[in-house]
Design a protein around this motif. Structure first.
Motif, PDB file in Angstrom:
ATOM      1  N   ASP A  67       1.418  -8.770   0.166  1.00 11.89           N
ATOM      2  CA  ASP A  67       1.228  -7.322   0.213  1.00 11.89           C
ATOM      3  C   ASP A  67       2.405  -6.719   0.980  1.00 11.89           C
ATOM      4  O   ASP A  67       2.461  -6.797   2.212  1.00 11.89           O
ATOM      5  CB  ASP A  67      -0.101  -6.983   0.892  1.00 11.89           C
ATOM      6  N   LEU A  68       3.340  -6.110   0.251  1.00 11.27           N
ATOM      7  CA  LEU A  68       4.528  -5.559   0.902  1.00 11.27           C
ATOM      8  C   LEU A  68       4.196  -4.385   1.804  1.00 11.27           C
ATOM      9  O   LEU A  68       4.912  -4.124   2.774  1.00 11.27           O
ATOM     10  CB  LEU A  68       5.546  -5.116  -0.161  1.00 11.27           C
ATOM     11  N   THR A  69       3.136  -3.650   1.510  1.00 11.16           N
ATOM     12  CA  THR A  69       2.813  -2.486   2.326  1.00 11.16           C
ATOM     13  C   THR A  69       2.462  -2.865   3.757  1.00 11.16           C
ATOM     14  O   THR A  69       2.728  -2.111   4.692  1.00 11.16           O
ATOM     15  CB  THR A  69       1.641  -1.701   1.705  1.00 11.16           C
ATOM     16  N   SER A  70       1.861  -4.044   3.943  1.00 11.40           N
ATOM     17  CA  SER A  70       1.498  -4.500   5.288  1.00 11.40           C
ATOM     18  C   SER A  70       2.325  -5.693   5.741  1.00 11.40           C
ATOM     19  O   SER A  70       2.268  -6.082   6.910  1.00 11.40           O
ATOM     20  CB  SER A  70       0.009  -4.870   5.338  1.00 11.40           C
ATOM     21  N   GLN A 289       9.162   7.715  -9.193  1.00 10.30           N
ATOM     22  CA  GLN A 289       9.443   7.301  -7.819  1.00 10.30           C
ATOM     23  C   GLN A 289       8.153   7.068  -7.043  1.00 10.30           C
ATOM     24  O   GLN A 289       8.055   6.120  -6.259  1.00 10.30           O
ATOM     25  CB  GLN A 289      10.301   8.345  -7.116  1.00 10.30           C
ATOM     26  N   ASP A 290       7.175   7.910  -7.281  1.00  9.92           N
ATOM     27  CA  ASP A 290       5.899   7.736  -6.588  1.00  9.92           C
ATOM     28  C   ASP A 290       5.248   6.418  -6.982  1.00  9.92           C
ATOM     29  O   ASP A 290       4.557   5.793  -6.167  1.00  9.92           O
ATOM     30  CB  ASP A 290       4.971   8.902  -6.935  1.00  9.92           C
ATOM     31  N   LEU A 296       5.543  -0.219  -1.466  1.00 10.68           N
ATOM     32  CA  LEU A 296       6.409  -0.390  -0.296  1.00 10.68           C
ATOM     33  C   LEU A 296       5.677   0.015   0.970  1.00 10.68           C
ATOM     34  O   LEU A 296       4.753   0.836   0.928  1.00 10.68           O
ATOM     35  CB  LEU A 296       7.684   0.444  -0.444  1.00 10.68           C
ATOM     36  N   PRO A 297       6.072  -0.522   2.128  1.00 13.79           N
ATOM     37  CA  PRO A 297       5.454  -0.107   3.388  1.00 13.79           C
ATOM     38  C   PRO A 297       5.697   1.374   3.637  1.00 13.79           C
ATOM     39  O   PRO A 297       6.802   1.874   3.390  1.00 13.79           O
ATOM     40  CB  PRO A 297       6.167  -0.969   4.440  1.00 13.79           C
ATOM     41  N   PRO A 298       4.703   2.095   4.099  1.00 14.25           N
ATOM     42  CA  PRO A 298       4.903   3.517   4.393  1.00 14.25           C
ATOM     43  C   PRO A 298       5.791   3.700   5.624  1.00 14.25           C
ATOM     44  O   PRO A 298       5.735   2.912   6.572  1.00 14.25           O
ATOM     45  CB  PRO A 298       3.476   4.022   4.660  1.00 14.25           C
ATOM     46  N   GLY A 299       6.611   4.716   5.596  1.00 12.54           N
ATOM     47  CA  GLY A 299       7.418   5.061   6.764  1.00 12.54           C
ATOM     48  C   GLY A 299       8.568   4.123   7.039  1.00 12.54           C
ATOM     49  O   GLY A 299       8.913   3.894   8.214  1.00 12.54           O
ATOM     50  N   LEU A 300       9.185   3.532   5.999  1.00 11.52           N
ATOM     51  CA  LEU A 300      10.379   2.713   6.228  1.00 11.52           C
ATOM     52  C   LEU A 300      11.457   3.564   6.886  1.00 11.52           C
ATOM     53  O   LEU A 300      11.684   4.718   6.499  1.00 11.52           O
ATOM     54  CB  LEU A 300      10.906   2.157   4.899  1.00 11.52           C
TER      55      LEU A 300
END
Length: 375
Positions: A67-70, A289-290, A296-300
């Protein structure tokens, strides 16, 4: 001793240190110096002459559900320890560790520790044919990578670490070496879109800026609020499939931009289509884009390659819209002085030049962005 405590993230600062200055022979208390990765020199004392000498092995049987977001992923596998004898001082210190040294192995970057599972196999060490005792520890759980580099997304190469350490023995009390026993990863990772590049086992010393409330550590390391342990980092390097990434993320962008870049070639008389194409395309680009942003992880704190390319193409789309708007305004203004035909011919010539300029920059920009992200 501190296994569960050390599993919590953010409670420690880790660094690799050079062990070349570590004296392992003298039985009397000695002083030694170790230079940390930050250049700070610290001194330790009381290195055990009779250390726990052992060989450690590790395997990863399954790696899945990235899970790339986390930055989390699941790993299942085995850790094993081979040794001939256990120092007698460990019997007095901790009988459980003396009888089963593998119990001192802890996992550092585990998350959701309540769901992390381990099982010793067999329950007690068994004697191997070469005279070494051996025991296996089966593990299964969720791990986290805190520093994934996604700057080249969607063509990135990522490293998934699995960090283990000897929780109950200070650096100098143990001398455990990694013993290769074939492939570390026994089966290809089950992660869609990625392929295994290689897997490395890196020994290091894990340091903490705390003594965990144990005042003996201050005298042992000759430093306040400090402790260090032997550790091993298993780094699994995965690379994303470039063709799959292009088809899923950039092919829709290419199709949209072909329509946008050729919009200036539409005759000025068909001004409604000339204006509608870039306006509609801009909305499509926002939705595209959305779509990739959700994985992707939020707030890169840095833009990815996909961010740069999409942002640039949005800028191109806006420029095409403004260009078409100006050309339309000039075309209608020419109707007032009867120069409509001449203006249409001039607009056609300028549109051709604008098309070539936008095409050139659209072809060059992705390469330049890729080079900048690799630095």
């Amino acid at each position: 001793m501190f296994t569960m405590l050390k599993m919590s993230q953010g409670a420690r600062k880790t660094q690799e240190i050079n062990k070349k200055g570590l004296n392992k022979k003298d039985s009397n208390p000695i002083d030694y110096k170790i230079v940390g990765s930050d250049g700070v020199i610290w001194k330790g004392r009381n290195i055990q002459e009779n250390q726990l000498k052992a060989f450690l092995g590790i395997s990863i049987s399954t790696l899945y559900d990235l899970d790339l977001t986390s930055g989390s992923y699941y790993v299942e596998g085995y850790v094993w320890l081979r040794y001939k004898e256990v120092p007698e001082w460990m019997r007095e210190w901790d009988l459980e560790i003396y009888e089963c040294p593998l119990k001192t192995v802890g996992f550092i970057n585990v998350v959701e520790a309540q769901d992390f599972k381990t099982q010793l196999e067999p329950s007690k060490p068994t004697l191997d044919d070469d005279g070494h005792y051996i025991q296996w520890l089966e593990y299964s759980g969720k791990f986290i990578a805190t520093s994934l580099d996604l700057s080249l997304f969607p063509f990135e190469t990522i490293v998934l670490p699995l960090c283990i350490e000897l929780d109950d023995l200070y650096a100098g009390e143990s001398d455990v070496e990694y013993l290769p026993s074939g492939q570390v990863i026994t089966a290809p990772p089950s992660i869609n879109g990625y392929s295994l590049k290689h897997c490395d086992v890196i020994p290091y010393i894990n340091t903490y800026q705390t003594n965990w409330g144990f005042q003996y550590a201050n005298s042992y390391f000759n430093k306040q609020n400090f402790s260090a342990y032997q550790a091993f980092r298993i780094e699994t390097t995965l690379t994303r499939d470039p063709w799959n990434s292009f088809v899923n993320i950039f092919l829709p962008l290419v199709i949209v931009m072909i329509i946008v870049i050729t919009a200036p070639l539409v005759a000025i008389q068909d001004y409604q289509t000339k204006l509608a194409i870039p306006a509609s395309a801009l909305l499509v680009l926002v939705f595209l884009q959305d779509g990739y942003k959700k994985i992707l992880p939020p707030g890169l704190n840095y833009p990815t390659l996909a961010d740069l390319i999409y942002t640039f193409n949005m800028f191109i789309t806006i420029m095409v819209f403004l260009w078409s708007l100006i050309q339309t305004k000039l075309y209608f203004a020419s109707q007032l002085n009867g120069g409509q035909l001449k203006q249409a011919q001039l607009a056609g010539l300028m549109d051709n030049q604008f098309f070539l300029i936008t095409l050139f920059f659209s072809l060059c920009a992705p390469y330049l962005f890729y080079k900048s992200c690799r630095r």
